[in-house]
Scaffold this motif. Structure first.
Motif, PDB file in Angstrom:
ATOM      1  N   GLU A  42       0.957  -1.244   0.012  1.00 26.51           N
ATOM      2  CA  GLU A  42      -0.131  -0.135   0.084  1.00 26.51           C
ATOM      3  C   GLU A  42       0.682   1.122  -0.040  1.00 26.51           C
ATOM      4  N   GLU A  43       1.815   1.145   0.626  1.00 23.19           N
ATOM      5  CA  GLU A  43       2.922   2.561   0.977  1.00 23.19           C
ATOM      6  C   GLU A  43       3.552   2.593  -0.414  1.00 23.19           C
ATOM      7  N   ARG A  44       3.906   1.459  -1.173  1.00 22.65           N
ATOM      8  CA  ARG A  44       4.602   1.662  -2.357  1.00 22.65           C
ATOM      9  C   ARG A  44       3.529   2.239  -3.659  1.00 22.65           C
ATOM     10  N   ALA A  45       2.179   1.747  -3.246  1.00 26.04           N
ATOM     11  CA  ALA A  45       1.295   2.028  -4.300  1.00 26.04           C
ATOM     12  C   ALA A  45       0.942   3.573  -4.208  1.00 26.04           C
ATOM     13  N   ARG A  46       0.983   3.907  -2.825  1.00 24.78           N
ATOM     14  CA  ARG A  46       0.609   5.379  -2.679  1.00 24.78           C
ATOM     15  C   ARG A  46       1.630   6.295  -3.265  1.00 24.78           C
ATOM     16  N   GLY A  47       3.020   5.848  -3.243  1.00 21.46           N
ATOM     17  CA  GLY A  47       3.928   6.582  -3.870  1.00 21.46           C
ATOM     18  C   GLY A  47       4.191   6.470  -5.289  1.00 21.46           C
ATOM     19  N   THR A  50      -0.853   5.785  -6.780  1.00 20.44           N
ATOM     20  CA  THR A  50      -1.963   4.759  -6.992  1.00 20.44           C
ATOM     21  C   THR A  50      -3.014   4.795  -5.935  1.00 20.44           C
ATOM     22  N   ARG A  51      -4.246   4.750  -6.303  1.00 20.51           N
ATOM     23  CA  ARG A  51      -5.325   4.964  -5.317  1.00 20.51           C
ATOM     24  C   ARG A  51      -5.579   3.413  -4.711  1.00 20.51           C
ATOM     25  N   VAL A  52      -5.464   3.583  -3.288  1.00 23.74           N
ATOM     26  CA  VAL A  52      -5.415   2.403  -2.613  1.00 23.74           C
ATOM     27  C   VAL A  52      -6.759   2.030  -1.728  1.00 23.74           C
ATOM     28  N   LEU A  73     -15.046  -0.028  -0.213  1.00 24.94           N
ATOM     29  CA  LEU A  73     -15.363   1.264  -1.274  1.00 24.94           C
ATOM     30  C   LEU A  73     -15.781   2.320  -0.285  1.00 24.94           C
ATOM     31  N   LEU A  74     -15.654   2.386   0.928  1.00 21.99           N
ATOM     32  CA  LEU A  74     -16.193   3.398   1.454  1.00 21.99           C
ATOM     33  C   LEU A  74     -15.558   4.656   1.144  1.00 21.99           C
ATOM     34  N   PRO A  75     -14.198   4.714   0.844  1.00 19.47           N
ATOM     35  CA  PRO A  75     -13.531   6.051   0.507  1.00 19.47           C
ATOM     36  C   PRO A  75     -14.177   6.485  -1.078  1.00 19.47           C
ATOM     37  N   VAL A  76     -14.774   5.779  -1.553  1.00 20.78           N
ATOM     38  CA  VAL A  76     -15.008   5.912  -3.010  1.00 20.78           C
ATOM     39  C   VAL A  76     -16.419   5.920  -3.498  1.00 20.78           C
ATOM     40  N   LEU A  77     -17.296   6.005  -2.259  1.00 22.27           N
ATOM     41  CA  LEU A  77     -18.766   6.193  -2.490  1.00 22.27           C
ATOM     42  C   LEU A  77     -19.267   7.395  -3.239  1.00 22.27           C
ATOM     43  N   GLY A  78     -18.342   8.612  -2.951  1.00 16.03           N
ATOM     44  CA  GLY A  78     -18.760   9.828  -3.618  1.00 16.03           C
ATOM     45  C   GLY A  78     -18.774   9.885  -4.963  1.00 16.03           C
ATOM     46  N   GLU A  79     -18.119   8.575  -5.457  1.00 23.83           N
ATOM     47  CA  GLU A  79     -17.869   8.337  -7.039  1.00 23.83           C
ATOM     48  C   GLU A  79     -19.123   7.610  -7.637  1.00 23.83           C
ATOM     49  N   LEU A  80     -20.009   7.367  -6.901  1.00 26.31           N
ATOM     50  CA  LEU A  80     -20.995   6.507  -7.438  1.00 26.31           C
ATOM     51  C   LEU A  80     -22.184   7.146  -8.526  1.00 26.31           C
ATOM     52  N   ASP A  81     -21.984   8.524  -8.473  1.00 24.08           N
ATOM     53  CA  ASP A  81     -22.730   9.287  -9.542  1.00 24.08           C
ATOM     54  C   ASP A  81     -22.488   8.788 -10.771  1.00 24.08           C
ATOM     55  N   ALA A  82     -21.271   8.477 -11.100  1.00 21.56           N
ATOM     56  CA  ALA A  82     -20.651   7.939 -12.386  1.00 21.56           C
ATOM     57  C   ALA A  82     -21.300   6.524 -12.952  1.00 21.56           C
ATOM     58  N   LEU A  83     -21.976   5.951 -11.954  1.00 24.94           N
ATOM     59  CA  LEU A  83     -22.625   4.707 -12.415  1.00 24.94           C
ATOM     60  C   LEU A  83     -24.132   4.881 -13.000  1.00 24.94           C
ATOM     61  N   PRO A  84     -24.443   3.910 -13.664  1.00 28.75           N
ATOM     62  CA  PRO A  84     -25.908   3.932 -14.001  1.00 28.75           C
ATOM     63  C   PRO A  84     -26.815   3.816 -12.593  1.00 28.75           C
ATOM     64  N   GLU A  85     -28.101   4.326 -12.925  1.00 30.74           N
ATOM     65  CA  GLU A  85     -28.911   4.704 -11.824  1.00 30.74           C
ATOM     66  C   GLU A  85     -29.209   3.149 -11.032  1.00 30.74           C
ATOM     67  N   HIS A  86     -29.261   2.103 -12.020  1.00 32.80           N
ATOM     68  CA  HIS A  86     -29.795   0.939 -11.293  1.00 32.80           C
ATOM     69  C   HIS A  86     -28.594   0.315 -10.467  1.00 32.80           C
ATOM     70  N   THR A 129      -6.763  -4.157  -1.442  1.00 32.93           N
ATOM     71  CA  THR A 129      -6.062  -4.907  -0.614  1.00 32.93           C
ATOM     72  C   THR A 129      -7.372  -5.370   0.412  1.00 32.93           C
ATOM     73  N   VAL A 130      -7.427  -6.759   0.746  1.00 30.99           N
ATOM     74  CA  VAL A 130      -8.069  -7.393   1.504  1.00 30.99           C
ATOM     75  C   VAL A 130      -7.573  -8.113   2.294  1.00 30.99           C
ATOM     76  N   ASP A 131      -7.397  -7.885   3.764  1.00 31.56           N
ATOM     77  CA  ASP A 131      -6.763  -8.753   4.730  1.00 31.56           C
ATOM     78  C   ASP A 131      -7.491  -9.864   5.538  1.00 31.56           C
ATOM     79  N   ASP A 132      -7.001 -10.979   5.570  1.00 31.73           N
ATOM     80  CA  ASP A 132      -7.881 -12.224   6.166  1.00 31.73           C
ATOM     81  C   ASP A 132      -9.443 -12.296   5.818  1.00 31.73           C
TER      82      ASP A 132
END
Length: 925
Positions: A42-47, A50-52, A73-86, A129-132
């Motif tokens: 994650e640290e390498r990706a941010r450098g 890359t969105r993590v 997906l909580l950090p990107v819920l503001g991007e949901l407007d880009a999706l089709p309505e359904h 990244t999904v742990d456990d």
């Protein structure tokens, strides 16, 4: 730490946004470092801009549908407007359903998550990244598994971790898996050394064995050991295990009382005791007692053995019980009928609450058996514990002296120092003190303290002279080894007196030389003492005594007996052959000695031979063997903290990489050892480091730096930094001097080297001096010296040095318009370089062949195969038009490093520019 290979694989999966997307599952038990690897990624990706997006599985949230997906997906819920309505409605319903809302369709949810990630990836690469994941809710994982299969063209990387050895149910069959096993011994030792207040000596060795390479166990056991106060005769170091007990309190506390008691007995037993022994001590034969612990995932029972799933579980299961119960467990295990005597002795010792001669005597018997079986660690440990349990001071001192000797042979300097401190507290016996001083001096030398080690031997020889010939010879031989390592003239000047003292002791005790000696029995016997005398005479005056010493060592009468002294004779012969430049004999004697040392677990003597073995193997072209020995030696050096051996092997490893053409630019030798060790009293190590730096610079085309480092092998007056190693770099110094126009300076040093070598230099030194003279001696006939450097068939013993002489002779011939003769030499050079794998030398030979008129050979796949993986990657990016800076940003390298790689690539491909590089790679695909 210790996961460099795994880190490299993970980082490669996120560093190539133009490559196909990647999905990777990391598997391992708890505490193996899975989460930490995710954090690194994650640290390498941010450098990397890359969105993590990350999520953590929690068992308590398992029943909650889409809980893990919501977290991700909580950090990107503001991007949901880009999706089709359904799709937008489906996601919002899944994450926060209204009371009367219907559950969203799985198909729509899958498509919504996939569409959202595609949308995010258009703006920048994405890392999930999904742990456990074994603790994540099933609905979330079904969607994420679907996404990993469908994302085939987007800059999205997915990293999962899961506990266990197999992927969780439902994971895609084609999902790449990275299993995290135990750390290597070297990595575990480095991890331990990085902990604050980490234990040393025997406690350190015990911890590493107990942890079994489990990263969390190394950390927690080190934390638990901090309560110790150092070596004490009262008992073993205390451990503060309350933290470890708390970690497993829930798992262990719910077990039935009978199972908890059974786990105590299993934890008290050694790893080598069978399950039947533990069951007998428990007084039951019913295996049902283990079922609750097996079902809880704490242990496994199979093939008559019980194993804890985690070393920390063993510690917690043992220490959570009261001292009385622990003592009783050891007593019951000792009382088992048919119990192994060694196991019984250790259980009795563990059950003892104070001095106990019967337990001490039993452990002494264990040590005797262990010594006979070549188990030095077990012998030293048993004798040390026997000394702790000894009621009488003279028994305690005798057993400590035995433990000290065994620990010295085992090769752990810190343990030796601890035992020496204990011994000198309880005895002033001059014989015991003298033998102990020899052990401590050897330990100090391995730790790089040559001055202190030599001074200790001098002090002992003057104030408490050895009472036997074997002890006197052991002291003098050790002083000789230290003098070789330090390279200090004042040390060499003391050797004649020490040798004379040993010879006089042997003469006055002639009738005892063939008898058993209580401190150094392996030295008993006139032939062994004669071998040591030959070795020491070489240390006093190598030029004058090496040949005669080697003749004395190789006459048949010195090789007739077979016994404990054979190892000493082999090592003495190998060492003298090394300084006499007789490499085949040296390598063979070391090979035989090494086999004996391995069987006897004698790591201490091996530590003294590793650098010279590698030196020899490099010089005779057995580079694969040298590389194997370097890696093996580095593991031992890190585990046992042989500071100067580790430094020697690091320098030799850099030398080998330079010879192979694998060198990269950058500062080398900047670790803590190189910053803290005095190189002035470790001149052999310093010489190896300087040569490695010089050869690396030569391989990178940096003539000025190469000359500077190789020139430092000699003083301003031409005197050698190290009397043996420095002169053997004279031809390399001459080559560097010729490259930068410093021939006169090198010629003055050559003159000094000739004078110091005397009228009868070794064959190798004769060849090297002729080679050097051909390059830098303006008053000499270069061709005459080149031919003298090549005409002797003995030169084939040192294939690289002969090939280098041929290359320089060929260059000289070509410049005098004698291309046919040059080609003959260059063909031989290319054959040797190819056989050795010396890429830089091979590239130079090919370049000279083309310059001498040989038809240009296309840079085919064979030549591309000579490049390392990173060089090939850099070459392809350069061929595509990227600048050094752009390549560096892509691969996280400095522009200078990229330039150095390309500098090495061009001669290997027979080109000189980026334009040619594009032509070659386009032509060859």
């Amino acid at each position: 730490m210790g996961r460099e290979t795994e880190v490299d694989r993970i980082l490669r999966s996120i560093d190539g946004p133009c490559d196909p997307p990647h999905a990777l599952l990391m598997l391992g038990e708890a505490g193996t470092g899975k989460t930490q690897l995710l954090r690194v990624a994650e640290e390498r990706a941010r450098g990397h801009r890359t969105r993590v997006l990350s999520a953590q599985g929690w068992g308590s949230e398992g029943p909650l549908s889409f809980a893990s997906l919501h977290q991700l997906l909580l950090p990107v819920l503001g991007e949901l407007d880009a999706l089709p309505e359904h799709q937008r409605l489906a996601l919002r319903t899944a994450f926060g359903p209204a009371p009367d809302a219907r559950p969203p369709e799985v198909k729509v949810l899958r498509a919504a998550v996939l569409t959202l990630l595609i949308h995010l990836a258009r703006a920048s690469p994405v890392l999930l990244t999904v742990d456990d994941i074994q603790d994540c809710d099933r609905d979330s994982m079904e969607i994420l598994y679907f996404v990993t299969r469908r994302l085939t063209d987007q800059a999205v990387t997915v990293l999962f971790t899961a506990r266990g050895e197999a992927p969780p149910a439902g994971a895609p069959a084609d999902l790449a898996v990275l299993c995290l096993g135990p750390l290597s011994r070297r990595a575990a030792a480095r991890l331990l050394d990085a902990q604050p207040g980490a234990p040393t000596g025997r406690a350190r060795l015990d911890l590493l064995r107990q942890a079994e390479g489990h990263p969390l166990s190394v950390i927690e056991l080190s934390r638990a050991a901090r309560g110790g106060t150092g070596p004490s005769l009262a008992g073993a170091e205390a451990q503060q295990t309350s933290r470890i007990q708390q970690m497993f309190a829930t798992h262990l506390g719910v077990l039935p009382e009978g199972t908890q008691r059974a786990l105590l007995y299993a934890a008290a037993a050694s790893h080598h005791e069978e399950l039947t022994t533990v069951m007998a001590a428990l007084g039951t034969h019913d295996l049902k007692v283990w079922v609750p612990a097996e079902e809880a995932g704490l242990i496994t029972v199979a093939d008559g053995r019980l194993a804890f799933r985690d070393p920390l579980i063993r510690t917690a299961a043992f220490h959570r019980q009261c001292a009385k119960q622990r003592q009783q467990a050891h007593r019951d295990l000792a009382a088992v009928r048919g119990q192994n005597p060694s196991h019984r002795a250790w259980h009795l010792a563990a059950a003892a609450t104070g001095p106990d001669e019967s337990a001490a005597a039993a452990l002494e018997d264990v040590a005797t058996t262990a010594e006979q079986g070549g188990e030095c660690f077990a012998a030293a440990k048993a004798l040390e514990q026997a000394a702790r349990l000894s009621p009488l001071d003279h028994d305690r001192a005798r057993r400590l002296a035995g433990a000290l000797t065994a620990a010295s042979v085992f090769g752990d300097p810190a343990w030796v120092r601890d035992l020496y401190a204990l011994l000198t507290r309880v005895t002033r016996d001059p014989d015991l003190v003298c033998s102990a001083a020899c052990a401590l001096s050897g330990a100090l030398s391995l730790l790089s303290f040559q001055q202190e080690a030599f001074d200790l031997l001098l002090s002992v020889s003057q104030h408490t002279p050895p009472g036997s010939a074997t002890t006197a010879f052991a002291l003098a031989a050790l002083a000789t080894g230290i003098a070789f390592q330090s390279g200090l003239p004042e040390h060499r000047q003391q050797l004649p007196r020490l040798l004379d003292q040993a010879v006089r002791a042997a003469r006055t005790e002639k009738d005892r030389c063939g008898q058993e000696d209580r401190f150094f029995p392996e030295l008993a016997g006139p032939d062994v003492l004669a071998a040591l005398e030959a070795l020491m005479s070489t240390g006093i005056e190598p030029a004058a005594h090496t040949d005669s010493a080697l003749r004395r060592l190789t006459i048949p009468r010195l090789n007739t007996s077979d016994g404990r002294g054979r190892l000493i004779r082999l090592m003495a012969t190998a060492s003298v052959a090394y300084y006499a430049d007789v490499p085949d004999l040296c390598a063979e004697q070391f090979r035989q000695a090494d086999g004996l040392l391995r069987r006897q677990e004698a790591l201490g003597p091996r530590a003294w031979t590793l650098a010279t073995q590698v030196d020899t193997l490099l010089s005779i072209g057995r580079w694969a063997e040298a590389e194997t020995l370097i890696e093996e030696g580095l593991t031992y050096a890190v585990v046992h903290r042989w500071t100067r051996v580790e430094m020697d092997l690091e320098a030799l490893g850099a030398t080998l990489r330079a010879l192979l053409g694998e060198s990269v630019s950058g500062i080398q030798f900047t670790g803590s050892n190189w910053r803290s060790v005095s190189l002035d009293e470790n001149r052999a190590t310093h010489a190896r480091m300087l040569r490695a730096c010089g050869l690396t610079a030569m391989a990178l085309g940096d003539g000025d730096s190469a000359f500077r480092h190789l020139r430092a092998l000699f003083g301003d007056d031409g005197s050698p930094l190290d009397p043996f190693l420095s002169p053997r770099s004279i031809s390399e110094l001459a080559a560097a001097a010729q490259r930068v126009g410093r021939q006169q300076e090198a010629a003055r040093i050559l003159m000094e080297v000739r004078e110091r070598q005397g009228p009868r230099p070794t064959t190798r030194m004769t060849l090297l001096m002729h080679h050097a003279a051909a390059l830098v001696d303006d008053d000499a006939d270069p061709e005459h010296h080149f031919r003298l450097a090549l005409v002797n068939p003995e030169a084939d013993k040192w294939p690289l040095e002969r090939a280098q002489a041929r290359l320089h002779y060929a260059i000289w011939l070509r410049r005098r318009r004698r291309p046919l003769e040059a080609r003959t030499q260059l063909t031989a050079v290319l054959e040797v370089a190819t056989r050795l794998g010396a890429r830089h030398l091979a590239a130079s030979a090919r370049s000279e062949l083309r310059a001498s008129g040989v038809a240009h050979a296309p840079a085919s796949a064979d030549r591309l195969a000579e490049l390392t993986a990173q060089q090939q990657q850099i070459a392809r990016l350069a061929a595509n038009g990227l600048s050094n800076r752009e390549i560096g940003e892509r691969l996280f390298l400095s522009p200078r490093t990229v330039g150095s790689h390309l500098y090495n690539v061009y001669p290997k491909l027979g080109i000189s520019s980026r334009h040619q590089l594009r032509d070659i790679l386009l032509r060859d695909g």
